[in-house]
Design an enzyme around this catalytic site. Structure first.
Site, PDB file in Angstrom:
ATOM      1  N   HIS A  30       6.434   3.014  -1.157  1.00  0.00           N
ATOM      2  CA  HIS A  30       6.815   1.629  -1.445  1.00  0.00           C
ATOM      3  C   HIS A  30       5.614   0.745  -1.121  1.00  0.00           C
ATOM      4  O   HIS A  30       4.959   0.938  -0.108  1.00  0.00           O
ATOM      5  CB  HIS A  30       8.019   1.286  -0.536  1.00  0.00           C
ATOM      6  CG  HIS A  30       8.364  -0.158  -0.510  1.00  0.00           C
ATOM      7  ND1 HIS A  30       8.319  -0.912   0.645  1.00  0.00           N
ATOM      8  CD2 HIS A  30       8.766  -1.003  -1.491  1.00  0.00           C
ATOM      9  CE1 HIS A  30       8.687  -2.151   0.372  1.00  0.00           C
ATOM     10  NE2 HIS A  30       8.970  -2.232  -0.914  1.00  0.00           N
ATOM     11  N   HIS A 107       0.216  -7.769  -1.697  1.00  0.00           N
ATOM     12  CA  HIS A 107       1.531  -7.794  -1.058  1.00  0.00           C
ATOM     13  C   HIS A 107       1.422  -8.786   0.074  1.00  0.00           C
ATOM     14  O   HIS A 107       1.070  -8.431   1.177  1.00  0.00           O
ATOM     15  CB  HIS A 107       1.927  -6.417  -0.516  1.00  0.00           C
ATOM     16  CG  HIS A 107       3.329  -6.390   0.018  1.00  0.00           C
ATOM     17  ND1 HIS A 107       3.686  -5.759   1.179  1.00  0.00           N
ATOM     18  CD2 HIS A 107       4.461  -6.957  -0.444  1.00  0.00           C
ATOM     19  CE1 HIS A 107       4.978  -5.938   1.399  1.00  0.00           C
ATOM     20  NE2 HIS A 107       5.469  -6.658   0.428  1.00  0.00           N
TER      21      HIS A 107
END
Length: 315
Positions: A30, A107
């Site tokens: 992930h 991110h």
């Protein structure tokens, strides 16, 4: 241990070589690129205003803390591949006012240049010709048409014929890919995908997200999404991932995601993974944070061996 899983696809029992990859159990990570977060970089454009403000007030200290919550992986691409990861969750961003129009993984904070990451994956594929990877480009930030064109060209330049053109998902078997010498399936969650033969549309890679900090709720969600699983004919992701709430971050601010959430919930999450079955009505791609924790990768890979015993019985 690392070498053990660098070629796990090549080592699968012969009975599985003609099984659709949609029916195999495949370990994934992930936020795959978040092992490298550049604390000197500006905050990503997708972050909420509260985070933007926090960083503008606290500067580098805030970014160091953010990093502990945003870095969901500690291993780089090469190490993840060597350990057996074959699915990568990729989020791409431009940087505001960047004269070079570079593309970065992102991110929260910006990470490595996309080109470098793609080349790192390619170097592994060259050395391991029977291994296959899924690259899932599922979020794009601040990208215009020409940025997409740039990314598509970058994929062509890096992987060339290694990329498998989009076909029916159930036709994709190891046997098929090995014969064609394809090693890369690129999923692209943007309308751009329609125009390019080697881009698989995003809806072929659904990844329902539980968005919870509670391991029990996560497991109920994972179970339910498998039960009403995949419309026939797509790949499918089970995200064994807990998402911190703002309050969790504040409480555990100095310790970070890994200690506060992931390690604590690991036993329950691993128990769920061990209980799964691969195959048509079972799991397919399973993603996690900190993929080196527990026996996550080997546990997912082992599900295929149980499947192969079943395949032998039925043939």
């Amino acid at each position: 241990n690392e070498l053990l899983f660098a070629d796990w696809m090549a080592a699968l029992p012969g009975s599985l070589h003609s099984t659709p990859l949609t029916n195999l159990a495949i370990p994934g990570s992930h936020d795959s690129f978040s092992f490298y977060i550049d604390e000197a970089s500006p905050v990503g454009p997708e972050q909420p205003e509260t985070v933007q403000n926090f960083v503008s007030v606290f500067g580098t200290v805030a970014k160091k803390l953010m990093r502990k919550w945003l870095a969901t992986q500690t291993m780089n691409f090469t190490s993840q591949l060597g350990a057996g990861i074959r699915y990568f969750d990729l989020r791409i961003s431009t940087k505001p006012r960047d004269p070079d129009n570079e593309l970065y993984f992102a991110h929260g904070l910006f990470s490595a240049k996309v080109k470098e990451g793609l080349e790192e994956i390619n170097a592994f594929l060259v050395e391991h010709p029977k291994e296959v990877v899924f690259l899932d480009f599922n979020h794009f930030y601040g990208m215009q048409k020409y940025h997409h064109e740039k990314l598509v060209q970058m994929l062509k330049d890096t992987y060339g014929n290694k990329m498998c053109p989009a076909i029916f998902a159930h036709e994709v078997t190891l046997q098929y890919l090995w014969e064609k010498e394809h090693q890369v399936l690129v999923f692209y969650h943007s309308p751009v995908a329609v125009e390019v033969a080697f881009l698989w549309p995003g809806q072929m890679m659904p990844a329902p997200w539980a968005n919870t900090t509670d391991p029990e709720k996560l497991i109920q969600f994972l179970q339910a999404s498998i039960t009403e699983r995949r419309k026939k004919g797509s790949f499918f992701i089970s995200q064994v991932v807990l998402t911190p709430k703002a309050s969790t971050v504040v409480k555990g601010v100095a310790s970070g995601l890994r200690e506060t959430i992931t390690e604590r919930a690991l036993p329950a999450m691993m128990e769920w993974v061990r209980a799964q079955k691969a195959g048509e009505s079972g799991v397919n791609i399973i993603t996690a944070d900190f993929v080196e924790l527990g026996d996550f990768i080997s546990t997912v890979i082992k599900l295929n061996y149980v499947l192969s015993e079943g395949e032998d019985d039925t043939t």
